[in-house]
Enzyme design. Structure first.
Site, PDB file in Angstrom:
ATOM      1  N   CYS A 110      -4.833   6.279  32.436  1.00 57.03           N
ATOM      2  CA  CYS A 110      -3.574   6.702  33.040  1.00 57.03           C
ATOM      3  C   CYS A 110      -2.345   6.245  32.224  1.00 57.03           C
ATOM      4  O   CYS A 110      -2.094   6.812  31.171  1.00 57.03           O
ATOM      5  CB  CYS A 110      -3.525   6.215  34.483  1.00 57.03           C
ATOM      6  SG  CYS A 110      -2.408   7.177  35.492  1.00 57.03           S
ATOM      7  N   HIS A 125      -8.971   6.530  37.795  1.00 52.78           N
ATOM      8  CA  HIS A 125      -9.126   5.158  38.252  1.00 52.78           C
ATOM      9  C   HIS A 125     -10.457   5.116  39.000  1.00 52.78           C
ATOM     10  O   HIS A 125     -11.201   6.070  39.004  1.00 52.78           O
ATOM     11  CB  HIS A 125      -7.979   4.767  39.183  1.00 52.78           C
ATOM     12  CG  HIS A 125      -6.628   4.910  38.536  1.00 52.78           C
ATOM     13  ND1 HIS A 125      -6.228   4.136  37.481  1.00 52.78           N
ATOM     14  CD2 HIS A 125      -5.594   5.742  38.793  1.00 52.78           C
ATOM     15  CE1 HIS A 125      -5.000   4.475  37.127  1.00 52.78           C
ATOM     16  NE2 HIS A 125      -4.593   5.452  37.899  1.00 52.78           N
TER      17      HIS A 125
HETATM   18  N1  GLN Z   1       3.452   5.467  35.543  1.00 52.16           N
HETATM   19  C1  GLN Z   1       2.572   6.522  35.090  1.00 52.16           C
HETATM   20  C2  GLN Z   1       2.684   7.802  35.894  1.00 52.16           C
HETATM   21  O1  GLN Z   1       2.938   7.779  37.067  1.00 52.16           O
HETATM   22  C3  GLN Z   1       1.146   6.015  35.097  1.00 52.16           C
HETATM   23  C4  GLN Z   1       0.672   5.599  36.460  1.00 52.16           C
HETATM   24  C5  GLN Z   1      -0.705   5.024  36.416  1.00 52.16           C
HETATM   25  O2  GLN Z   1      -1.092   4.350  35.477  1.00 52.16           O
HETATM   26  N2  GLN Z   1      -1.448   5.224  37.485  1.00 52.16           N
HETATM   27  O3  GLN Z   1       2.543   8.884  35.359  1.00 52.16           O
END
Ligand code: GLN
Length: 762
Positions: A606, A708
């Protein structure tokens, strides 16, 4: 008082009567919900029912207990109150309490963090008591800064409200910093010298790009902190707990306020009880409740709502508690670990909307601490019991999946009958939000049955094999009772049987062999979504095969020589932390690019994945990335929605479907040089963007993904693909030939995988 209000009151009264007398259900929410629909200004109208005003308790953990203690203290002092004691803490629950209960001197309400913005501007309460903010239900609540903004907005809309806040929590202190409201800090002014956990929130300064440092830390992010770059630090405490003793008999401490110090002692022996106690004491002092009445309420406190509730059942001490996020769970584990005697521990994790659909956070809990406990039987229950069993397995705990707490008792009974557990072994039941009531009801029913002299009712259960529950040799294949395994599970089990798995017990690696080195980059910044679990998984899968492994945690400001590294891991994180992480990674950019071009394996999730591209989205701003992968992250059009869902992929790296959970704002588009990690095959889930159903990216030995879960927990083939690449890299680096990866017994992982695939693709 308008027509709408009269109608709303009538609707509330009728629905309360109907629910209670016809449907025989508690009327804690629906009447308020209906009445608020009829009259959206209902809370403004009802405010006057609390003649002296109201107080609202908010915070991630401890709301119900603290608010009920306050309610008891107000009543002990002879004040009449209106209170939502059952914990119905949205606007509807508070409205229901106000509609149903007679006019009183005070309103004593608990309120959900995100609902404060809908409640406080209407109630204009005298005090808001802010206990703490921890990561919790990230899919529903969002990242913690969203909650901070929402609470600050609520306070701004009610400027006469006084904020009593936990100053040991940098996240709460920052809220106090940003509002005009009068604010009063409380905290614990003494190092409790508690063992720390792996993952904590708010490691980055709340005001600048510095990092938070601690003179001492109690648990989570709570403690005496300061920024290493700016003036952000724990404010001087107005109410402070001191001289704190936490023992089996309870907590005793002195609480010092503006009028001097007094000794108080709450019954439950936990550090968080000490925080709740100081919070409640401070509010009582501010509202003129005498300490003697407060102490009487504390002494008599027994809410019987499943929060630290004790039972004596069948000659066993039983403790039931709610835990719904990593911090709460870690604190519960400390209670369990403090009991060195024989015990059964049953964990229950549901994933309903109220719990959060995403259970990645169970990988942020340090279950490893329980692994060495003697004579301990562990069970996994709830709708995500199989995921829990996987998590426990990687912590070195073999946990059979159970249907219910009664099932757990039956299994414990079988072990006792066979002479493997003493008849008085303690029982701990720890459940998240919607998993708690059925466990609570079942324990209550056992208590009632015992009081009547009846044998406790328990459904027939075969009970686990003794070897399995003691974590010894053998091992029991779990099955969901009353339900045969689904076809995919049968397939999965057949596949793993055919592969003649290696035992999953720790092996002693050959002494001279150089370890496989895993670099976990910036675990203090990119750690919000349970992604660190991937490192735990990679590490264990090497250990189980007898291969030596070393994990290097490269924290902010730290360095690592990638020439000595065989596998790099980068997790996901909230925007501010992601930005700081990207700056440090920017300084390592050329080394990282060289590592990737030399076929070094890298798993990025992510936020970490986004940073590898040419550009990514920081809030609403496009910022440059490392440009290591041919891809970019942006937001199409004006869409602001985050992509949040479970998803199933097909990926060339796995023969089984890959299961994950996405939660991201940015949309990623791949260039021609990279391929997708997989394709989304489930109706739910998006992957990289809203358009092409491609998920993640693959380039050389890099895997980037939005999954995740953590990504590798239910997808052991992907873990082994990365490990095979890491062993090749170690061979090139050290000259030690890469061994073939011995197959492991992945029955638990594949059962959890198959259940989610079946659920998400039907
Ligand atoms: N901040 C980033 C987004 O929202 C990644 C979020 C995350 O790692 N879950 O796109």
């Amino acid at each position: 008082m308008g027509m709408r209000f009269t109608l709303a009151k009538a609707a509330g009264a009728v629905s309360t009567w109907g629910l209670r007398h016809v449907a025989h259900r508690p009327a804690a929410n629906l009447p308020g919900k209906i009445a608020l629909k009829v009259d959206p200004a209902l809370l403004d109208e009802l405010r006057g029912k609390c003649a002296e005003g109201s107080v609202i308790t908010v915070g991630t953990n401890g709301k119900t207990s603290t608010n009920n203690l306050l309610a008891d203290a107000f009543e002990a002092a002879g004040r009449t109150i209106i209170c939502n004691r059952t914990g119905a803490n949205l606007a509807a629950g508070i409205a229901s309490a106000l509609l149903q209960q007679p006019a009183a001197q005070w309103g004593v309400f608990e309120c959900d963090e995100l609902w404060l913005a809908h409640v406080l501007p209407h109630l204009r309460s005298r005090y808001v008591l802010l206990l703490n903010l921890f990561r919790d239900q990230l899919d529903r609540c969002g990242e913690i800064d969203r909650i901070q903004t929402s609470i600050a907005g609520a306070l701004a809309a009610s400027p006469d409200t006084v904020l009593l806040y936990n100053a040991d929590d940098p996240l709460c202190a920052r809220i106090a910093d940003t509002v005009v409201n009068r604010s009063i800090p409380f905290g614990l002014d003494e190092d409790l010298k508690l063992a720390q956990n792996t993952v904590a929130d708010a490691q980055m300064c709340q005001k600048c790009d510095g990092m938070v440092r601690y003179r001492y830390r109690q648990y989570g992010q709570l403690g005496d902190y300061f920024c290493d770059q700016c003036d952000f630090a724990r404010p001087a405490l107005v109410y402070a707990g001191r001289d704190i003793a936490i023992g089996a008999a309870g907590v005793t401490m002195e609480v010092c306020g503006p009028d001097g110090c007094e000794r108080v002692h709450p019954p439950p022996p936990t550090p968080y009880a000490a925080y709740n106690l100081v919070a409640a004491y401070a509010l009582c002092r501010e509202t003129g409740i005498p300490t003697a009445d407060f102490q009487r309420a504390v002494d008599a406190f027994n809410p019987r709502n499943g929060r630290l509730q004790r039972y004596r059942l069948g000659g066993r001490d039983v403790l039931l508690n709610l835990a719904k996020n990593p911090t709460g769970f870690n604190q519960n584990l400390k209670i369990v670990e403090a009991d060195g005697g024989p015990k059964m521990v049953a964990f229950f994790i549901n994933d309903q909307v109220a719990d959060g659909r995403d259970i990645s956070w169970i990988w942020d809990i340090d279950f490893e601490e329980l692994a060495g406990a003697p004579d301990t039987v562990v069970f996994a229950g709830g709708s995500r019991a199989h995921d829990l069993a996987v998590r426990l397995k990687y912590a070195g705990i073999e946990a059979a999946v159970i249907e219910s707490i009664d099932d757990a008792f039956a299994r414990l009974g079988a072990l006792t009958a066979a002479g493997h557990m003493p008849a008085d072994a303690a029982v701990y039941a720890i459940a998240n939000y919607t998993a708690l009531p059925p466990v609570h009801d079942a324990l209550d029913a056992r208590e009632v049955a015992e009081a009547r002299g009846a044998a406790p009712a328990a459904p027939a259960s075969e009970g686990p094999s003794v070897a399995a529950v003691f974590g010894g040799e053998g091992g029991e294949a779990e099955s969901r009772q009353g339900e045969g395994p689904c076809p995919a599970e049968v397939e999965a089990q057949d596949a793993s049987r055919a592969a003649e798995p290696a035992p999953t017990s720790p092996e002693t690696p050959a002494a001279a062999e150089p370890p496989v080195v895993i670099a976990h980059l910036l675990p203090d910044l990119l750690n919000l979504y349970g992604d660190g679990g991937n490192v735990r998984i990679l590490e264990q899968r090497l250990r189980w095969r007898g291969l030596p492994v070393e994990v290097r945690r490269v924290e902010h400001g730290g360095t690592v020589d990638l020439d000595d590294v065989d596998l790099v891991f980068l997790g996901g994180g909230p925007d501010r932390e992601q930005k700081l992480a990207s700056e440090q990674l920017g300084a390592m950019r050329d080394d990282l690019a060289a590592y990737v071009e030399a076929d070094g394996p890298l798993l990025a999730i992510c936020g970490g994945y986004q940073i590898l591209g040419r550009q990514w989205l920081w809030g609403d701003e496009l910022v440059p990335g490392l440009g290591i992968l041919d891809m970019e992250t942006r937001r199409p059009g004006t869409s602001a929605d985050r992509l949040i869902d479970n998803m199933v992929l097909e990926s060339p790296l796995a023969t089984h479907p890959v299961v994950g959970y996405e939660n991201h704002a940015g949309r990623t588009y791949l260039g021609p040089v990279v391929e997708g990690f997989g394709r989304v095959t489930s109706p739910c889930g998006h992957g990289n963007n809203d358009d092409d159903r491609v998920e993640g990216a693959r380039y050389r030995n890099v895997v980037g993904t939005y999954s995740h879960g953590p990504a590798l927990s239910k997808n052991p083939e992907v873990a082994d693909w990365l490990l095979a690449r890491a062993l090749e890299r170690r061979a090139a680096r050290t000259g030690v030939a890469a061994p073939a990866l011995v197959p492991l017994d992945d029955t638990t992982e594949l059962a959890a995988n198959a259940i989610m695939v079946r659920r998400l693709t039907k």
